[in-house]
Scaffold this active site. Structure first.
Site, PDB file in Angstrom:
ATOM      1  N   CYS A  35      25.159  64.381 -10.043  1.00 33.27           N
ATOM      2  CA  CYS A  35      25.937  65.627  -9.921  1.00 33.27           C
ATOM      3  C   CYS A  35      26.683  65.678  -8.591  1.00 33.27           C
ATOM      4  O   CYS A  35      27.816  66.151  -8.525  1.00 33.27           O
ATOM      5  CB  CYS A  35      25.031  66.843 -10.073  1.00 33.27           C
ATOM      6  SG  CYS A  35      24.469  67.069 -11.778  1.00 33.27           S
TER       7      CYS A  35
ATOM      8  N   GLU B 127      24.709  71.705 -13.244  1.00 35.30           N
ATOM      9  CA  GLU B 127      25.896  71.587 -12.384  1.00 35.30           C
ATOM     10  C   GLU B 127      27.032  70.872 -13.118  1.00 35.30           C
ATOM     11  O   GLU B 127      28.188  71.282 -13.072  1.00 35.30           O
ATOM     12  CB  GLU B 127      25.569  70.772 -11.119  1.00 35.30           C
ATOM     13  CG  GLU B 127      24.555  71.404 -10.205  1.00 35.30           C
ATOM     14  CD  GLU B 127      23.130  70.963 -10.492  1.00 35.30           C
ATOM     15  OE1 GLU B 127      22.744  70.872 -11.689  1.00 35.30           O
ATOM     16  OE2 GLU B 127      22.388  70.727  -9.534  1.00 35.30           O
TER      17      GLU B 127
ATOM     18  N   ASN C 281      21.125  73.513 -17.749  1.00 33.00           N
ATOM     19  CA  ASN C 281      20.747  72.147 -18.143  1.00 33.00           C
ATOM     20  C   ASN C 281      20.510  72.099 -19.640  1.00 33.00           C
ATOM     21  O   ASN C 281      19.997  73.038 -20.252  1.00 33.00           O
ATOM     22  CB  ASN C 281      19.551  71.631 -17.342  1.00 33.00           C
ATOM     23  CG  ASN C 281      18.321  72.489 -17.402  1.00 33.00           C
ATOM     24  OD1 ASN C 281      18.406  73.707 -17.550  1.00 33.00           O
ATOM     25  ND2 ASN C 281      17.167  71.886 -17.285  1.00 33.00           N
ATOM     26  N   ILE C 282      20.927  70.996 -20.232  1.00 35.49           N
ATOM     27  CA  ILE C 282      20.808  70.796 -21.678  1.00 35.49           C
ATOM     28  C   ILE C 282      20.139  69.440 -21.890  1.00 35.49           C
ATOM     29  O   ILE C 282      20.718  68.397 -21.535  1.00 35.49           O
ATOM     30  CB  ILE C 282      22.201  70.828 -22.357  1.00 35.49           C
ATOM     31  CG1 ILE C 282      22.905  72.162 -22.047  1.00 35.49           C
ATOM     32  CG2 ILE C 282      22.062  70.619 -23.871  1.00 35.49           C
ATOM     33  CD1 ILE C 282      24.342  72.244 -22.526  1.00 35.49           C
ATOM     34  N   GLU C 283      18.914  69.485 -22.391  1.00 36.62           N
ATOM     35  CA  GLU C 283      18.141  68.249 -22.544  1.00 36.62           C
ATOM     36  C   GLU C 283      18.301  67.656 -23.941  1.00 36.62           C
ATOM     37  O   GLU C 283      18.827  68.297 -24.855  1.00 36.62           O
ATOM     38  CB  GLU C 283      16.673  68.525 -22.203  1.00 36.62           C
ATOM     39  CG  GLU C 283      16.536  68.962 -20.754  1.00 36.62           C
ATOM     40  CD  GLU C 283      15.109  69.156 -20.285  1.00 36.62           C
ATOM     41  OE1 GLU C 283      14.188  69.199 -21.128  1.00 36.62           O
ATOM     42  OE2 GLU C 283      14.929  69.261 -19.049  1.00 36.62           O
TER      43      GLU C 283
HETATM   44  N1  THU Z   1      18.342  69.363 -13.443  1.00 35.11           N
HETATM   45  C1  THU Z   1      19.470  70.102 -13.270  1.00 35.11           C
HETATM   46  O1  THU Z   1      19.963  70.728 -14.224  1.00 35.11           O
HETATM   47  N2  THU Z   1      20.028  70.130 -12.040  1.00 35.11           N
HETATM   48  C2  THU Z   1      19.516  69.534 -10.933  1.00 35.11           C
HETATM   49  O2  THU Z   1      20.076  69.654  -9.855  1.00 35.11           O
HETATM   50  C3  THU Z   1      18.287  68.743 -11.032  1.00 35.11           C
HETATM   51  C4  THU Z   1      17.745  68.559 -12.398  1.00 35.11           C
HETATM   52  C5  THU Z   1      17.682  69.378 -14.751  1.00 35.11           C
HETATM   53  C6  THU Z   1      17.772  68.101 -15.530  1.00 35.11           C
HETATM   54  C7  THU Z   1      16.548  68.222 -16.425  1.00 35.11           C
HETATM   55  O3  THU Z   1      16.885  69.004 -17.551  1.00 35.11           O
HETATM   56  C8  THU Z   1      15.546  69.022 -15.592  1.00 35.11           C
HETATM   57  O4  THU Z   1      16.309  69.647 -14.581  1.00 35.11           O
HETATM   58  C9  THU Z   1      14.454  68.171 -14.959  1.00 35.11           C
HETATM   59  O5  THU Z   1      14.982  67.108 -14.272  1.00 35.11           O
END
Ligand code: THU
Length: 132
Positions: free
Chosen positions: A92, A55, A42-44
């Protein structure tokens, strides 16, 4: 490659997570029918809507390199090792479904319980490109 191995790759991909806001790290690993693996984390973003889930990062890496034949995607979060499965979010699920109605979602922990679901099971009555 078996599900446990794919999950272990997703667990390792988690270390690259850029998640300074949620502090919740997620890793993913796509396995193609041709046996190639693409990872994601995940990249915020300070503007939260710019955040990408692990994903989608993994799927987009595969597709953008010419590999649409996705067979499976394994997902691991910071608490997957405590018997808490992580499921893909709604966006996703829709993106995964785009590349195959039979794609398998692998969750759990590589050194513990491993689970597998069909994307169709997680996204029933889905909207598809045939609907318009
Ligand atoms: N996130 C994912 O990367 N995949 C998921 O299936 C659920 C949520 C991430 C998005 C965000 O960076 C963090 O988790 C909190 O929601």
């Amino acid at each position: 490659m078996d599900n446990r191995e794919l999950l272990e790759i997703a667990e390792n991909a988690r270390k690259f997570s850029y998640s300074p806001y949620s502090k919740f790290r997620v890793g993913a690993a796509v396995l193609t029918e041709g046996g190639k693996v693409f990872t994601g984390c995940n990249i915020e973003c300070a503007s939260f809507g710019g955040t990408n889930c692990a994903e989608r990062v993994a799927v987009f890496k595969a597709v953008s390199e010419g590999h649409r034949d996705i067979a499976k995607i394994a997902i691991s979060s910071d608490n997957s090792e405590e018997d808490k499965q992580i499921f893909p979010c709604g966006i996703c699920r829709q993106v995964i479904f785009e590349f195959g109605m039979d794609i398998k979602i692998v969750t759990g922990y590589s050194k513990g319980k491993v689970f597998e679901y069909g994307i169709g099971e997680l996204l029933p009555h889905s909207f598809t490109g045939d609907d318009f």
